[in-house]
Design an enzyme around this catalytic site. Structure first.
Site, PDB file in Angstrom:
ATOM      1  N   MET A 153       0.848  -1.195   0.000  1.00  0.00           N
ATOM      2  CA  MET A 153       0.000   0.000   0.000  1.00  0.00           C
ATOM      3  C   MET A 153       0.888   1.251   0.000  1.00  0.00           C
ATOM      4  O   MET A 153       0.429   2.339   0.348  1.00  0.00           O
ATOM      5  CB  MET A 153      -0.929   0.002   1.208  1.00  0.00           C
ATOM      6  CG  MET A 153      -1.915  -1.171   1.154  1.00  0.00           C
ATOM      7  SD  MET A 153      -3.476  -0.853   1.991  1.00  0.00           S
ATOM      8  CE  MET A 153      -2.922  -0.550   3.629  1.00  0.00           C
ATOM      9  N   HIS A 170       9.498  -3.444   3.300  1.00  0.00           N
ATOM     10  CA  HIS A 170       9.087  -3.673   1.905  1.00  0.00           C
ATOM     11  C   HIS A 170      10.304  -3.958   1.037  1.00  0.00           C
ATOM     12  O   HIS A 170      10.260  -4.803   0.152  1.00  0.00           O
ATOM     13  CB  HIS A 170       8.371  -2.431   1.349  1.00  0.00           C
ATOM     14  CG  HIS A 170       7.090  -2.094   2.027  1.00  0.00           C
ATOM     15  ND1 HIS A 170       6.945  -0.983   2.812  1.00  0.00           N
ATOM     16  CD2 HIS A 170       5.889  -2.722   2.045  1.00  0.00           C
ATOM     17  CE1 HIS A 170       5.697  -0.919   3.269  1.00  0.00           C
ATOM     18  NE2 HIS A 170       5.042  -1.958   2.831  1.00  0.00           N
ATOM     19  N   GLN A 228      -2.711 -12.107   7.906  1.00  0.00           N
ATOM     20  CA  GLN A 228      -2.932 -11.884   6.477  1.00  0.00           C
ATOM     21  C   GLN A 228      -2.211 -12.940   5.651  1.00  0.00           C
ATOM     22  O   GLN A 228      -2.775 -13.524   4.711  1.00  0.00           O
ATOM     23  CB  GLN A 228      -2.431 -10.482   6.109  1.00  0.00           C
ATOM     24  CG  GLN A 228      -2.296 -10.216   4.623  1.00  0.00           C
ATOM     25  CD  GLN A 228      -1.910  -8.789   4.327  1.00  0.00           C
ATOM     26  OE1 GLN A 228      -2.745  -7.887   4.408  1.00  0.00           O
ATOM     27  NE2 GLN A 228      -0.670  -8.537   3.975  1.00  0.00           N
TER      28      GLN A 228
HETATM   29  O1  PAF Z   1      -0.138  -5.775   3.534  1.00  0.00           O
HETATM   30  C1  PAF Z   1      -0.545  -4.834   2.815  1.00  0.00           C
HETATM   31  O2  PAF Z   1       0.118  -3.824   2.624  1.00  0.00           O
HETATM   32  C2  PAF Z   1      -1.920  -4.945   2.169  1.00  0.00           C
HETATM   33  O3  PAF Z   1      -2.823  -5.575   3.014  1.00  0.00           O
HETATM   34  C3  PAF Z   1      -1.878  -5.635   0.792  1.00  0.00           C
HETATM   35  C4  PAF Z   1      -1.442  -7.074   0.902  1.00  0.00           C
HETATM   36  C5  PAF Z   1      -0.955  -4.879  -0.125  1.00  0.00           C
HETATM   37  C6  PAF Z   1      -3.280  -5.622   0.171  1.00  0.00           C
HETATM   38  O4  PAF Z   1      -3.754  -4.333  -0.005  1.00  0.00           O
END
Ligand code: PAF
Length: 284
Positions: A29, A36, A159
């Protein structure tokens, strides 16, 4: 290179496929940080081509959450992606991803809904519908990019477990690669939401990792009763903290653990002022 439309990205992917290249996808995001970067680095070293999506996905935010103030830093994100050697930043608008439909009402959208057992706990309990939004957007990204590999951080462990389940249940032809949490020297797990913390709150935020590291140390000394392990957390909490959950769950199916073992993940969510932070650690 930045691409904003699905059609343009599909063309690029088609070219790569024709040349027999492997493709990695790093969904984000934005507001990219070294956590990241570790995902992008892994994709760049494993795949011939890497797409980094930057999309603040409106349908995974619940009413009253931080959708409007979520940090948007596309220029800096582009620079980080280029420096890491990835090929494309895919930065669509909400309209490009969902059409007009979701702006009128989410009733106009087809959703991917993960099993209730996986979402009625931990973050899913307070963020109702959040994982429907995550699974829906990630599924769309998978369909758009058709990657061989997709990279997700262990920081968002619930997630990650839900997305692995989705890939298995829906026979999506790719492999999910999970990447370890990246921490500051202080122990604080990197997160785009750390940007919301002031200096004092940043000190308070250290409670999350301190609690988790201490629980792991106690487990390594032989304490396996999860109630006793959870009680050790109170030494690290003060009146600035509001503990949302501290739970011990199986790393594969999120089943609750009364007795901890090497497959146990300790999950924590803590609010400091308005800022909600999460972290987790595996006990092995
Ligand atoms: O982890 C994230 O940044 C978000 O949940 C993702 C996986 C990009 C989905 O929008």
């Amino acid at each position: 290179m930045i691409i904003n439309t699905i059609a343009e990205l599909r063309e690029k992917v088609k070219e790569w496929r024709k040349s027999g290249l492997t493709i990695g996808l790093v969904p984000t995001m934005g507001a990219l940080h070294n956590g990241h970067k570790s995902l992008i680095d892994k994709s760049v070293s494993k795949c011939d081509r890497t797409v980094v999506s930057v999309f603040v996905n409106p349908i995974q935010f619940c009413p009253g959450e931080d959708l409007d103030k979520y940090p948007r830093t596309l220029k800096e994100d582009e620079a980080l992606v280029a420096e890491a050697g990835a090929d494309i930043v895919f930065a669509p608008t909400p309209k490009e991803m969902y059409g007009e439909g979701h702006i009128l009402s989410n009733d106009f959208l087809t959703y991917v809904v993960p099993p209730y057992f996986y979402v009625d706990k931990l973050c899913g309990k307070s963020r109702v519908g959040h994982f429907d939004g995550v699974c829906t957007v990630v599924n769309k990204l998978f369909n758009i990019v058709q990657p061989d590999y997709a990279f997700f951080g262990e920081k968002d462990r619930q997630q990650l477990i839900i997305l692995k389940k989705m890939v298995k249940d829906l026979n999506i032809p790719l492999e999910i690669i999970s990447c370890p949490i990246v921490r500051e020297e202080s122990g604080l797990a990197l997160s785009s939401r750390n940007k919301y913390l002031n200096e004092e709150q940043k000190k308070d935020a250290l409670a999350l990792s301190k609690i988790l590291f201490n629980i792991k140390a106690c487990y390594n000394k032989g304490i396996t009763d999860t109630k006793a392990l959870a009680e050790t957390a109170y030494a690290y909490l003060n009146s600035n903290h509001s503990l949302e959950y501290l739970e011990f769950r199986d790393e594969n199916d999120l089943e609750e653990k009364k007795i901890a073992d090497d497959n146990t993940i300790v999950f924590i969510a803590l609010k400091i002022g308005d800022v909600r932070l999460i972290d987790n650690i595996k006990l092995s």
